[in-house]
Design a protein around this motif. Structure first.
Motif, mmCIF file in Angstrom:
data_model
loop_
_atom_site.group_PDB
_atom_site.id
_atom_site.type_symbol
_atom_site.label_atom_id
_atom_site.label_comp_id
_atom_site.label_asym_id
_atom_site.label_seq_id
_atom_site.Cartn_x
_atom_site.Cartn_y
_atom_site.Cartn_z
ATOM 1 N N ASP A 68 44.103 50.039 34.466
ATOM 2 C CA ASP A 68 44.116 51.246 35.306
ATOM 3 C C ASP A 68 42.785 51.435 36.011
ATOM 4 O OD1 ASP A 68 46.739 51.846 34.610
ATOM 5 O OD2 ASP A 68 46.127 52.982 32.840
ATOM 6 N N SER A 69 41.677 51.161 35.309
ATOM 7 C CA SER A 69 40.362 51.279 35.930
ATOM 8 C C SER A 69 40.197 50.255 37.045
ATOM 9 C CB SER A 69 39.265 51.088 34.881
ATOM 10 O OG SER A 69 39.322 52.096 33.899
ATOM 11 N N ALA A 70 40.732 49.051 36.815
ATOM 12 C CA ALA A 70 40.661 48.009 37.848
ATOM 13 C C ALA A 70 41.415 48.434 39.107
ATOM 14 C CB ALA A 70 41.241 46.702 37.306
ATOM 15 N N MET A 71 42.596 49.048 38.930
ATOM 16 C CA MET A 71 43.384 49.485 40.072
ATOM 17 C C MET A 71 42.676 50.607 40.829
ATOM 18 S SD MET A 71 47.366 50.744 40.100
ATOM 19 C CE MET A 71 47.852 49.232 39.307
ATOM 20 N N SER A 72 42.129 51.567 40.091
ATOM 21 C CA SER A 72 41.442 52.695 40.723
ATOM 22 C C SER A 72 40.234 52.216 41.517
ATOM 23 C CB SER A 72 41.011 53.700 39.644
ATOM 24 O OG SER A 72 40.258 54.739 40.210
ATOM 25 N N LEU A 73 39.422 51.329 40.921
ATOM 26 C CA LEU A 73 38.245 50.828 41.614
ATOM 27 C C LEU A 73 38.642 49.968 42.807
ATOM 28 C CD1 LEU A 73 35.191 50.533 41.790
ATOM 29 C CD2 LEU A 73 35.329 48.634 40.164
ATOM 30 N N GLY A 74 39.735 49.193 42.680
ATOM 31 C CA GLY A 74 40.183 48.355 43.790
ATOM 32 C C GLY A 74 40.576 49.173 45.007
ATOM 33 N N LEU A 75 41.357 50.251 44.796
ATOM 34 C CA LEU A 75 41.771 51.108 45.915
ATOM 35 C C LEU A 75 40.560 51.776 46.568
ATOM 36 C CD1 LEU A 75 44.914 52.706 44.236
ATOM 37 C CD2 LEU A 75 44.908 51.037 46.093
ATOM 38 N N LYS A 76 39.612 52.224 45.745
ATOM 39 C CA LYS A 76 38.413 52.877 46.269
ATOM 40 C C LYS A 76 37.576 51.890 47.084
ATOM 41 C CE LYS A 76 34.269 55.351 44.680
ATOM 42 N NZ LYS A 76 33.526 55.840 43.477
ATOM 43 N N THR A 77 37.438 50.652 46.598
ATOM 44 C CA THR A 77 36.627 49.644 47.291
ATOM 45 C C THR A 77 37.253 49.258 48.624
ATOM 46 O OG1 THR A 77 35.919 48.794 45.126
ATOM 47 C CG2 THR A 77 35.546 47.376 47.024
ATOM 48 N N ILE A 78 38.597 49.191 48.672
ATOM 49 C CA ILE A 78 39.270 48.874 49.937
ATOM 50 C C ILE A 78 38.961 49.930 50.988
ATOM 51 C CG2 ILE A 78 41.546 48.757 51.036
ATOM 52 C CD1 ILE A 78 42.540 47.265 48.570
ATOM 53 N N GLU A 116 33.110 42.266 41.726
ATOM 54 C CA GLU A 116 32.842 41.643 40.437
ATOM 55 C C GLU A 116 33.258 42.560 39.292
ATOM 56 O OE1 GLU A 116 31.816 38.518 40.021
ATOM 57 O OE2 GLU A 116 31.975 38.357 42.189
ATOM 58 N N LYS A 117 33.083 43.886 39.468
ATOM 59 C CA LYS A 117 33.498 44.833 38.431
ATOM 60 C C LYS A 117 35.026 44.825 38.261
ATOM 61 C CE LYS A 117 31.664 48.879 37.999
ATOM 62 N NZ LYS A 117 31.196 50.246 38.279
ATOM 63 N N ILE A 118 35.750 44.684 39.382
ATOM 64 C CA ILE A 118 37.218 44.652 39.302
ATOM 65 C C ILE A 118 37.677 43.477 38.442
ATOM 66 C CG2 ILE A 118 39.342 44.346 40.643
ATOM 67 C CD1 ILE A 118 37.880 45.745 42.984
ATOM 68 N N VAL A 119 36.970 42.334 38.576
ATOM 69 C CA VAL A 119 37.308 41.166 37.761
ATOM 70 C C VAL A 119 37.224 41.511 36.278
ATOM 71 C CG1 VAL A 119 36.605 38.827 37.115
ATOM 72 C CG2 VAL A 119 36.563 39.516 39.517
ATOM 73 N N LEU A 120 36.166 42.200 35.880
ATOM 74 C CA LEU A 120 35.995 42.574 34.475
ATOM 75 C C LEU A 120 37.011 43.625 34.061
ATOM 76 C CD1 LEU A 120 32.107 42.739 34.209
ATOM 77 C CD2 LEU A 120 33.611 40.920 33.444
ATOM 78 N N PHE A 121 37.214 44.639 34.904
ATOM 79 C CA PHE A 121 38.153 45.704 34.562
ATOM 80 C C PHE A 121 39.574 45.174 34.381
ATOM 81 C CE2 PHE A 121 35.332 49.187 36.446
ATOM 82 C CZ PHE A 121 34.972 49.658 35.189
#
Length: 763
Positions: free
Chosen positions: A57-67, A46-51
């Motif tokens: 850049d924050s969305a990409m960083s959080l996405g890679l970490k979550t994967i 849900e945070k990635i959606v907002l980012f």
């Protein structure tokens, strides 16, 4: 230079910046309180959606970490969901290879886990990735895969998204009927499940289609409704795209300053949420509107900024628009040699795109003009052919007509649903009243029976009473049956009346549109003549300006008398250009007045000029469709006539109908091969006492006497099937008799002539 409408590919819904911050704080609190690994991964998604709308850049960083976290705990469903969101992030950044790679991994996960619902979203994300690259054929293939799964699962949430995205892809290929149909499906489902956010998305996309169809009023209404819902749901991106597209409407209305202001507002919002693609497009729109105001010194730096941002976005469509805008601005300054490289770059980025639209055709036409200006006639011809092919495809009458029919059908269905709901409500109330009446009557019968039983009347009296009760019951049942039959007949009659009214309205509109099409053909011929004068005198003036410049370069031998002579010629040329430009404007104004819905207000009009104008336009309209047709046009105007009060649009429709019928009659007679026959149509005006008389006479086939009494009846026509609706003379009769308190009569001799006479009372 026109711009493509900005559509919203529905994948992730976001809100205003402050609303996003509040939701982000809420998600962070939930994340700190969650005790399970899967729960933390779901919240991170849900945070990635907002980012994705706050900081890419924050969305990409959080996405890679979550994967990585999902892979560590083998949470396949969470990993697939994260990859879908990460693919969107990659696409916005222009890294399409990475987007496709991560979606292929998500697809493999869904196939292995047999998660059909998630697989539908993967295919939808594939479609969006291709659409952002302007590869709409590939996008449609994947969106169709997503649709098939979602329809099988009856997944309404996914169907709202996939229908909307399919509509966008079809529209970008100029398939307006298919595009509008899918957007309306998306809106209908969103309304049925009360999904306000998706309603806002669909309304903005539908408004874009209305704009491209030329329905600016319908478009503005849909935009305003979409903006209202967007503000209600705190959807910044919907507001952004609505404002960006409103730029096109104001540009078409020639309000370039307001269009510029809206474009700057859209660019500012786009920068705030990190959407570089729409930021580049908005800046390009702002630059074009500055150039239209001749503010080239401000426009060029702005479009250069747009090109820089567009190049960094790696989005083909936005790069194309930015570079084409620069080419257009240079062309407006007659700097064609400088404009050509920018146009060529704009089309180079679209070489792999599936884009077929009017704006691209216009850019090809501008590039063709630049090639011609620099003497490269071979490339000018090739580019012009490409422009013409695109224009013929995009602006086809059938395409627009089908889209218009879909719009009318959709609105009619909405009205029908509302009417059916109201009818069900009324039926329920009526049924409740009937039950109450039956209950009351039943109670009365029971009381009567108890009373008779209490008094212990004689057996004969009881038998007689029972017989009377049975008769009453039969009468009551008969009354109820008759009431039901009457109600059913009433409903059938009401339904039939509604269908007839709807059909009549559609046929009247069809007749008006047909007359507008015939008028347009004549106008195309009429407007060409003044435009030729404008072009010729403009070219001559350019040569005179060059000549006077050369004369002024001479320091000692300047011929001031020659300069004055040239300036005098220039003044004369400008006066002629202004005169013929006024002629063209007058013709266009007449067409617009004809196509505009009548206000019913009367205006002072020169009847001789009005009748003569429609006479010539009707002839040229038929001539455009049948080049071999010839006819003598005879006019006999009463020059003493002054201006009279009429409703010009409505009277113009009547005249156009009478002229078209006259030309049809003489052409039919000409085709029969009558020896020494010369078609002739006569128009005359005259004042007879307190009336003005307009006569239209032809020497065509005439009207058979049995038919003469029926020609003003609705839906009666003597033309072959498919060539007439039978409403032309009926509408004309109503306009003259009801709208102008006049008369419309006809006299004829079969095989010799037909004459229609309009009489209008003086005020």
């Amino acid at each position: 230079m026109k711009f493509l409408s900005t559509f919203i590919f529905t994948l992730l819904s976001v809100g205003l910046a402050h609303a996003q911050t509040q939701k982000l704080d809420s998600l962070n609190r939930l994340l700190s309180q969650t005790t399970t690994d899967t729960g933390r991964i779901n919240i991170s998604n849900e945070k990635i959606v907002l980012f994705n709308q706050i900081n890419i850049d924050s969305a990409m960083s959080l996405g890679l970490k979550t994967i990585e976290q999902a892979k560590r705990i083998q949470y396949k469903k969470g990993e697939a969901r994260t990859r879908i969101r990460l693919a969107y992030t990659y696409s916005v950044k222009g890294d399409f290879a990475a987007a496709k790679s991560t979606l292929k991994l998500a697809e493999a996960i869904c196939l292995s886990t047999k998660d059909s619902a998630q697989l539908s979203k993967v295919y939808g994300a594939f479609g969006t990735t291709y659409a952002i690259q302007s590869k709409y054929d590939s996008s449609i293939i994947f969106q169709e895969k997503s649709k098939a799964i979602a329809e099988r699962l009856d997944d309404k949430a996914q169907l709202i998204i996939v229908y909307s995205n399919l509509g966008i892809s079809y529209d970008m290929q100029s398939n307006r009927p298919q595009a509008l149909q899918y957007q309306q499906k998306s809106l209908t489902i969103a309304e049925s499940v009360h999904n306000t956010k998706q309603q806002a998305y669909a309304l903005v996309n539908i408004a874009n289609i209305y704009t491209e169809m030329g329905d600016l009023k319908g478009s503005e209404q849909a935009y305003q409704k979409g903006i209202r819902l967007a503000k209600q749901e705190s959807l910044t991106n919907v507001e952004l795209y609505a404002y960006s597209n409103l730029v096109s409407i104001y540009t078409k209305m020639h309000d370039t300053q307001k269009a510029y202001e809206m474009a700057i507002k859209a660019a500012t919002l786009a920068k705030e949420i990190g959407d570089t693609g729409i930021q580049a497009t908005a800046l390009s729109q702002a630059a074009i509107n500055l150039a239209l105001q001749k503010k080239f010194d401000q426009a060029e730096p702005l479009v250069k900024q747009a090109m820089t941002i567009a190049d960094a976005s790696h989005l083909p469509l936005n790069i194309h628009q930015a570079y084409a805008a620069m080419g257009s601005i240079l062309k407006q300054q007659a700097r064609c040699a400088e404009a050509i490289p920018f146009y060529e770059k704009s089309f180079a980025v679209l070489k792999d795109a599936d884009l077929y639209n009017a704006q691209t055709g216009d850019s090809y036409r501008d590039l063709s003009a630049c090639y011609e200006q620099v003497g490269n006639y071979r490339r000018a011809l090739a580019t012009f052919k490409t422009s013409a092919a695109i224009s013929d495809s995009v602006r086809g009458k059938e395409n627009v007509q089908k889209a218009t029919e879909l719009t009318m059908t959709y609105k009619f269905d909405q009205q029908q649903q509302a009417a059916q709901a109201e009818q069900l409500k009324q039926n329920a109330l009526a049924q409740a009243r009937q039950l109450a009446l039956l209950a009351g009557m039943g109670l009365m019968l029971v009381l009567a029976a108890v009373s008779f039983y209490a008094y212990r009347t004689k057996q004969k009296a009881n038998a007689l009473l029972q017989e009377q009760k049975e008769v009453l019951q039969l009468q009551k049942e008969e009354l109820l049956r008759q009431k039901e039959e009457l109600q059913q007949q009433k409903e059938e009659l009401q339904h039939t009346l509604t269908k007839l009214q709807t059909t009549q309205t559609q046929l009247i509109q069809s007749e008006k549109m047909a007359s507008l099409g015939e008028l347009t053909a004549g106008i195309a011929h009429e407007i060409q003549n003044p435009l030729n004068f404008v072009n010729n005198f403009s070219a001559i003036s350019t040569d005179l300006l060059n000549e006077i410049k050369e004369e002024r370069k001479k320091k000692e031998e300047r011929d001031e008398e020659l300069e004055e002579e040239i300036l005098g010629d220039l003044t004369g040329n400008l006066a002629k250009i202004n005169h013929h430009g006024g002629r063209a404007a007058s013709i266009v104004k007449s067409m617009l007045e004809h196509s505009r819905t009548s206000t019913g207000e009367k205006q002072l009009v020169d009847l001789n000029a009005l009748t003569d104008e429609y006479f010539r336009l009707a002839f040229h309209g038929l001539k455009a469709k049948n080049p071999d047709f010839s006819c003598d046009l005879v006019t006999d105007f009463d020059l003493s006539l002054t201006k009279y009060e009429v409703i010009p649009q409505e009277l113009g429709r009547v005249l156009l109908n009478l002229f078209n019928n006259a030309f049809y009659a003489v052409r039919q007679k000409q085709q029969t091969g009558v020896a020494d026959y010369q078609p002739r149509v006569t128009l005359s005006t005259a004042q007879r006492g307190k009336q003005v008389e307009i006569r239209v006479r032809d020497n065509g086939t005439g009207i058979p006497q049995p038919v003469l009494s029926k020609i003003f009846q609705p839906f009666f026509t003597t033309k072959p099937t498919g060539q007439g609706t039978g409403l032309g003379l009926s509408l004309s009769y109503d306009i003259i008799t009801k709208g102008h308190s006049g008369t419309l009569t006809a006299t004829t001799q079969p095989g010799e002539f037909a004459e229609f006479v309009i009489t209008l009372p003086l005020a």
